[in-house]
Design a protein around this motif. Structure first.
Motif, short mmCIF file in Angstrom:
data_model
loop_
_atom_site.label_atom_id
_atom_site.label_comp_id
_atom_site.label_asym_id
_atom_site.label_seq_id
_atom_site.Cartn_x
_atom_site.Cartn_y
_atom_site.Cartn_z
N LEU A 1 0.85 -1.19 0.00
CA LEU A 1 0.00 0.00 0.00
C LEU A 1 0.89 1.24 0.00
O LEU A 1 1.77 1.36 0.86
N PRO A 2 0.69 2.15 -0.93
CA PRO A 2 1.53 3.35 -0.92
C PRO A 2 1.15 4.28 0.23
O PRO A 2 -0.01 4.61 0.42
N TYR A 3 2.14 4.63 1.03
CA TYR A 3 1.94 5.58 2.11
C TYR A 3 2.64 6.88 1.75
O TYR A 3 3.59 6.89 0.97
N GLU A 4 2.17 7.96 2.33
CA GLU A 4 2.76 9.27 2.06
C GLU A 4 2.97 10.01 3.37
O GLU A 4 2.41 9.66 4.40
N ARG A 5 3.83 11.04 3.30
CA ARG A 5 4.04 11.90 4.45
C ARG A 5 4.35 13.31 3.95
O ARG A 5 4.69 13.50 2.78
N ILE A 6 4.22 14.26 4.85
CA ILE A 6 4.49 15.66 4.52
C ILE A 6 5.77 16.08 5.24
O ILE A 6 5.95 15.80 6.42
N VAL A 7 6.65 16.74 4.49
CA VAL A 7 7.88 17.28 5.07
C VAL A 7 7.83 18.80 4.90
O VAL A 7 7.72 19.30 3.78
N ALA A 8 7.87 19.52 6.02
CA ALA A 8 7.80 20.98 6.01
C ALA A 8 9.12 21.55 6.51
O ALA A 8 9.63 21.12 7.54
N ASP B 1 15.84 33.31 9.54
CA ASP B 1 17.11 33.72 10.15
C ASP B 1 16.91 34.51 11.43
O ASP B 1 16.19 35.50 11.45
N GLY B 2 17.55 34.03 12.51
CA GLY B 2 17.55 34.74 13.78
C GLY B 2 16.27 34.67 14.57
O GLY B 2 16.15 35.31 15.60
N VAL B 3 15.28 33.91 14.13
CA VAL B 3 13.98 33.85 14.81
C VAL B 3 13.73 32.43 15.33
O VAL B 3 13.84 31.46 14.58
N TYR B 4 13.40 32.33 16.62
CA TYR B 4 12.99 31.06 17.21
C TYR B 4 11.55 30.80 16.79
O TYR B 4 10.66 31.58 17.08
N HIS B 5 11.33 29.72 16.06
CA HIS B 5 10.03 29.45 15.46
C HIS B 5 9.78 27.94 15.43
O HIS B 5 10.61 27.17 15.88
N TYR B 6 8.63 27.57 14.88
CA TYR B 6 8.32 26.14 14.73
C TYR B 6 7.84 25.86 13.32
O TYR B 6 7.37 26.74 12.60
N SER B 7 7.98 24.59 12.93
CA SER B 7 7.36 24.05 11.73
C SER B 7 6.51 22.87 12.18
O SER B 7 6.81 22.23 13.20
N ARG B 8 5.46 22.57 11.42
CA ARG B 8 4.59 21.45 11.77
C ARG B 8 4.01 20.85 10.50
O ARG B 8 3.67 21.57 9.57
N ALA B 9 3.91 19.52 10.45
CA ALA B 9 3.35 18.81 9.30
C ALA B 9 2.37 17.76 9.81
O ALA B 9 2.66 17.06 10.78
N ARG B 10 1.21 17.66 9.17
CA ARG B 10 0.20 16.69 9.60
C ARG B 10 -0.88 16.53 8.55
O ARG B 10 -0.93 17.25 7.56
N ALA C 1 9.98 19.67 9.90
CA ALA C 1 9.00 18.80 10.54
C ALA C 1 8.54 17.75 9.53
O ALA C 1 8.24 18.07 8.39
N THR C 2 8.51 16.50 9.97
CA THR C 2 8.10 15.40 9.10
C THR C 2 6.93 14.68 9.75
O THR C 2 7.03 14.20 10.87
N SER C 3 5.80 14.62 9.03
CA SER C 3 4.64 13.92 9.57
C SER C 3 4.92 12.42 9.58
O SER C 3 5.86 11.95 8.95
#
Length: 149
Positions: free
Chosen positions: A85-92, A97-106, A129-131
């Motif tokens: 079965l083909p599965y998939e995922r999201i990579v974000a 630069d210089g900013v504390y931040h987040y990434s999220r994938a789902r 971020a990798t789902s």
């Protein structure tokens, strides 16, 4: 006396009616991302959706005085073709630069259900971020977000 009881009863009825039926108490149908600040997602500055493509919340970016640079966000779908079965995922990936931040994938569906969530991945400069793997299709769409808290 009858007149004052009628005025009092009318005032109470109108007062309750105004409280119960005001548009401020109506359910909001606004689905724009400039109001998304729930605890699960965080403050969303932008992201990507399989359904609609990239989006940026420019009003948040313009209002923020603490930003040192402009963010660059990208997202892609990857497939695991080595299974029956083909599965998939999201990579974000977000570079900010210089900013504390987040990434999220789902993956999300129209009913608000979430699967294969990467949770927020924090860092300064660059985050990825990798789902989890997901069967894809159906009512679920891959989505990514980035922002600061």
């Amino acid at each position: 006396m009858k007149f004052s009881k009628w005025v009092l009863a009318s005032a109470i009825t109108l007062g309750l009616g105004g409280t119960i039926f005001t548009p401020a108490n109506a359910a909001s149908t606004d689905t724009s991302f400039d109001k998304v600040t729930d605890e699960e997602i965080g403050t969303v500055y932008g992201g990507w959706s399989e359904d609609t493509g990239y989006f940026t919340n420019s009003s948040l970016l313009e209002r923020s005085i603490s930003l040192l640079s402009t963010p660059n966000h990208s997202a892609e779908r990857q497939w695991n073709e080595g299974t029956t079965l083909p599965y998939e995922r999201i990579v974000a990936t977000t570079t900010w630069d210089g900013v504390y931040h987040y990434s999220r994938a789902r993956y999300e569906n129209l009913f608000g259900n979430v699967e294969a969530d990467s949770k927020r991945v924090y860092g300064t400069g660059k985050t990825k971020a990798t789902s989890g793997w997901h069967s894809g299709g159906g009512s679920y769409a891959g989505k990514s977000y980035y922002g600061v808290d």
